[in-house]
Structure formats: structure tokens, C-alpha cells
Design a protein around this motif. Structure first.
Motif, PDB file in Angstrom:
ATOM      1  N   MET A 284       0.827  -1.213   0.000  1.00  0.00           N
ATOM      2  CA  MET A 284       0.000   0.000   0.000  1.00  0.00           C
ATOM      3  C   MET A 284       0.861   1.264   0.000  1.00  0.00           C
ATOM      4  N   GLN A 285       1.998   1.221   0.669  1.00  0.00           N
ATOM      5  CA  GLN A 285       2.874   2.399   0.639  1.00  0.00           C
ATOM      6  C   GLN A 285       3.445   2.615  -0.754  1.00  0.00           C
ATOM      7  N   LEU A 286       3.781   1.540  -1.457  1.00  0.00           N
ATOM      8  CA  LEU A 286       4.228   1.680  -2.845  1.00  0.00           C
ATOM      9  C   LEU A 286       3.107   2.272  -3.701  1.00  0.00           C
ATOM     10  N   PHE A 287       1.894   1.804  -3.493  1.00  0.00           N
ATOM     11  CA  PHE A 287       0.738   2.294  -4.251  1.00  0.00           C
ATOM     12  C   PHE A 287       0.525   3.787  -4.012  1.00  0.00           C
ATOM     13  N   ASP A 288       0.530   4.188  -2.746  1.00  0.00           N
ATOM     14  CA  ASP A 288       0.299   5.599  -2.411  1.00  0.00           C
ATOM     15  C   ASP A 288       1.441   6.499  -2.855  1.00  0.00           C
ATOM     16  N   ALA A 289       2.639   5.950  -2.982  1.00  0.00           N
ATOM     17  CA  ALA A 289       3.795   6.720  -3.457  1.00  0.00           C
ATOM     18  C   ALA A 289       3.886   6.711  -4.984  1.00  0.00           C
ATOM     19  N   HIS A 290       2.945   6.034  -5.625  1.00  0.00           N
ATOM     20  CA  HIS A 290       2.872   5.955  -7.097  1.00  0.00           C
ATOM     21  C   HIS A 290       4.113   5.300  -7.699  1.00  0.00           C
ATOM     22  N   GLU A 291       4.679   4.336  -6.993  1.00  0.00           N
ATOM     23  CA  GLU A 291       5.813   3.577  -7.519  1.00  0.00           C
ATOM     24  C   GLU A 291       5.247   2.412  -8.327  1.00  0.00           C
ATOM     25  N   ALA A 292       4.811   2.751  -9.529  1.00  0.00           N
ATOM     26  CA  ALA A 292       4.002   1.855 -10.363  1.00  0.00           C
ATOM     27  C   ALA A 292       4.646   0.492 -10.593  1.00  0.00           C
ATOM     28  N   ASP A 293       5.867   0.462 -11.051  1.00  0.00           N
ATOM     29  CA  ASP A 293       6.506  -0.815 -11.379  1.00  0.00           C
ATOM     30  C   ASP A 293       6.786  -1.645 -10.132  1.00  0.00           C
ATOM     31  N   ARG A 294       7.244  -0.996  -9.074  1.00  0.00           N
ATOM     32  CA  ARG A 294       7.524  -1.731  -7.834  1.00  0.00           C
ATOM     33  C   ARG A 294       6.232  -2.267  -7.230  1.00  0.00           C
TER      34      ARG A 294
ATOM     35  N   GLU B 266       2.496 -12.275 -12.369  1.00  0.00           N
ATOM     36  CA  GLU B 266       2.475 -11.836 -13.776  1.00  0.00           C
ATOM     37  C   GLU B 266       1.070 -11.831 -14.350  1.00  0.00           C
ATOM     38  N   ASP B 267       0.255 -12.808 -13.953  1.00  0.00           N
ATOM     39  CA  ASP B 267      -1.094 -12.952 -14.498  1.00  0.00           C
ATOM     40  C   ASP B 267      -2.184 -12.456 -13.542  1.00  0.00           C
ATOM     41  N   ALA B 268      -1.834 -11.580 -12.631  1.00  0.00           N
ATOM     42  CA  ALA B 268      -2.756 -11.125 -11.597  1.00  0.00           C
ATOM     43  C   ALA B 268      -4.015 -10.481 -12.177  1.00  0.00           C
ATOM     44  N   VAL B 269      -5.092 -10.604 -11.401  1.00  0.00           N
ATOM     45  CA  VAL B 269      -6.351  -9.935 -11.704  1.00  0.00           C
ATOM     46  C   VAL B 269      -6.621  -8.952 -10.575  1.00  0.00           C
ATOM     47  N   PHE B 270      -6.959  -7.716 -10.960  1.00  0.00           N
ATOM     48  CA  PHE B 270      -7.193  -6.607 -10.022  1.00  0.00           C
ATOM     49  C   PHE B 270      -8.575  -6.060 -10.337  1.00  0.00           C
ATOM     50  N   ASP B 271      -9.553  -6.370  -9.486  1.00  0.00           N
ATOM     51  CA  ASP B 271     -10.950  -6.024  -9.739  1.00  0.00           C
ATOM     52  C   ASP B 271     -11.412  -5.042  -8.666  1.00  0.00           C
ATOM     53  N   VAL B 272     -11.444  -3.765  -9.037  1.00  0.00           N
ATOM     54  CA  VAL B 272     -11.822  -2.710  -8.095  1.00  0.00           C
ATOM     55  C   VAL B 272     -12.956  -1.882  -8.698  1.00  0.00           C
ATOM     56  N   PRO B 273     -13.838  -1.336  -7.861  1.00  0.00           N
ATOM     57  CA  PRO B 273     -15.015  -0.627  -8.372  1.00  0.00           C
ATOM     58  C   PRO B 273     -14.709   0.738  -8.997  1.00  0.00           C
ATOM     59  N   THR B 274     -13.496   1.235  -8.863  1.00  0.00           N
ATOM     60  CA  THR B 274     -13.156   2.522  -9.474  1.00  0.00           C
ATOM     61  C   THR B 274     -12.736   2.369 -10.932  1.00  0.00           C
ATOM     62  N   LEU B 275     -12.674   1.126 -11.423  1.00  0.00           N
ATOM     63  CA  LEU B 275     -12.319   0.851 -12.818  1.00  0.00           C
ATOM     64  C   LEU B 275     -13.510   0.212 -13.522  1.00  0.00           C
TER      65      LEU B 275
ATOM     66  N   VAL C 217      -8.461  -5.389 -14.190  1.00  0.00           N
ATOM     67  CA  VAL C 217      -7.160  -5.204 -14.816  1.00  0.00           C
ATOM     68  C   VAL C 217      -6.436  -6.545 -14.743  1.00  0.00           C
ATOM     69  N   HIS C 218      -5.759  -6.912 -15.844  1.00  0.00           N
ATOM     70  CA  HIS C 218      -5.043  -8.184 -15.910  1.00  0.00           C
ATOM     71  C   HIS C 218      -3.571  -7.928 -16.202  1.00  0.00           C
ATOM     72  N   GLY C 219      -2.691  -8.470 -15.338  1.00  0.00           N
ATOM     73  CA  GLY C 219      -1.254  -8.430 -15.582  1.00  0.00           C
ATOM     74  C   GLY C 219      -0.566  -7.188 -15.044  1.00  0.00           C
ATOM     75  N   ARG C 220       0.731  -7.341 -14.857  1.00  0.00           N
ATOM     76  CA  ARG C 220       1.543  -6.290 -14.239  1.00  0.00           C
ATOM     77  C   ARG C 220       1.599  -4.995 -15.047  1.00  0.00           C
ATOM     78  N   ALA C 221       1.704  -5.088 -16.366  1.00  0.00           N
ATOM     79  CA  ALA C 221       1.798  -3.863 -17.180  1.00  0.00           C
ATOM     80  C   ALA C 221       0.548  -3.016 -17.010  1.00  0.00           C
ATOM     81  N   ALA C 222      -0.609  -3.645 -17.018  1.00  0.00           N
ATOM     82  CA  ALA C 222      -1.869  -2.909 -16.841  1.00  0.00           C
ATOM     83  C   ALA C 222      -1.981  -2.359 -15.421  1.00  0.00           C
ATOM     84  N   LEU C 223      -1.470  -3.104 -14.447  1.00  0.00           N
ATOM     85  CA  LEU C 223      -1.478  -2.617 -13.062  1.00  0.00           C
ATOM     86  C   LEU C 223      -0.625  -1.354 -12.942  1.00  0.00           C
ATOM     87  N   ALA C 224       0.569  -1.384 -13.501  1.00  0.00           N
ATOM     88  CA  ALA C 224       1.462  -0.221 -13.446  1.00  0.00           C
ATOM     89  C   ALA C 224       0.834   0.973 -14.159  1.00  0.00           C
ATOM     90  N   ALA C 225       0.192   0.736 -15.291  1.00  0.00           N
ATOM     91  CA  ALA C 225      -0.463   1.825 -16.032  1.00  0.00           C
ATOM     92  C   ALA C 225      -1.574   2.449 -15.199  1.00  0.00           C
TER      93      ALA C 225
END
Length: 153
Positions: free
Chosen positions: A33-43, A50-59, A63-71
Motif C-alpha cells: 500500500m505504501q508503494l501504491f500511495d507513493a505511485h511507484e508503479a513498477d515496484r 504476472e497474471d494477476a487480476v485486479f478487480d476494483v469498483p473505481t475501474l 485489470v489483468h497483468g503487471r503492465a496494466a497494473l502499473a499503467a
């Protein structure tokens, strides 16, 4: 009490082992969460598989995969710079259920605070966050995350 055990999904953990696991997962979330709040996208994205799924109501869609997460993190940074607001995420009331192999199912409350430049902080959202965590090279990573907002539930 050292002989007490927790049995979940065919796993047996002593209280001491579970306490150590709980501390590891809390530290994982604190770091993530500290990386997220500091906007350290790649870290931040590297804390997911690599194949993670990120399902949040603000999107609009998961989102699928690290590249999309960083974006997504980069998009959040641009939005916060335009608005002059800072977001902070707080994780609490963590529940951990060991699954098969090196897999954990977690459920916790996630509070999102917003602070306008020069203004007071306030709670923006109250959510439930449910994850599947897996070990990758000895470290915890999020494989699947679903966040549900209380006001939309």
C-alpha cells in the motif's frame, strides 16, 4: 497455548506459526500500500503475479497483468496531480485463511483517505478487500484481488 493449532483447508499451523504468518502478511500489505500511495508503479505491480487480476469498483473492468497494473497507478498519479489531492490507503481487520500449497485467502477492510492540498483529510471510501496470495520465490504476491465498496454493496 503453544500446542493449540489452527486447521484450515488441510493445513495445521501452531499458534506461533500462524502469528509469524500473520505478521508477514501484514508487512506485505503495509509495503504494497505504501508503494501504491507513493505511485511507484513498477515496484507496486511487482508485488502481484504476472497474471494477476485486479478487480476494483473505481475501474470499468478488471485489470489483468503487471503492465496494466502499473499503467493504472500512473493514471492515478496524473489524476491526483490535476486535482491536488493525495490518497492514502489503510488496511485493517485482516483475516487470513491458509489454502492449498502456498496459497492464502485474505479478507480485510480498506479505508481510502483523501487530503486536498492545504485541507483536512477525510475518509473517501470504505471497502472490503479480498485477495488470493501466493508465494513466488519465497515472497508473497497477490494473484487475485477483489475490492467491494460498502456504499455500492
Amino acid at each position: 497455548m503453544a500446542t493449540e493449532t489452527l486447521i484450515r483447508a488441510e493445513h495445521v499451523l501452531t499458534q506461533a506459526d500462524f502469528g509469524e504468518l500473520y505478521a508477514q502478511v501484514q508487512q506485505f500489505y503495509s509495503h504494497q500500500m505504501q508503494l501504491f500511495d507513493a505511485h511507484e508503479a513498477d515496484r507496486w505491480a511487482a508485488t502481484f503475479t504476472e497474471d494477476a487480476v485486479f478487480d476494483v469498483p473505481t475501474l470499468d473492468a478488471p485489470v489483468h497483468g503487471r503492465a496494466a497494473l502499473a499503467a493504472n497507478v500512473s493514471r492515478n498519479l496524473a489524476q491526483q496531480e490535476r486535482s491536488g489531492e493525495q490518497l492514502r490507503h489503510w488496511i485493517g481487520m485482516l483475516d487470513i485463511q491458509p489454502g492449498r500449497d502456498d496459497e492464502l485467502h485474505t479478507r480485510c477492510y480498506a479505508l481510502v483517505y483523501i487530503t486536498p492540498r492545504g485541507g483536512p483529510s477525510r475518509v473517501l471510501r470504505v471497502c472490503v478487500m479480498e485477495d488470493v496470495l501466493v508465494r513466488v520465490l519465497g515472497k508473497w504476491h497477490t494473484r487475485h484481488r477483489v475490492v467491494t465498496r460498502d456504499d455500492l454493496a
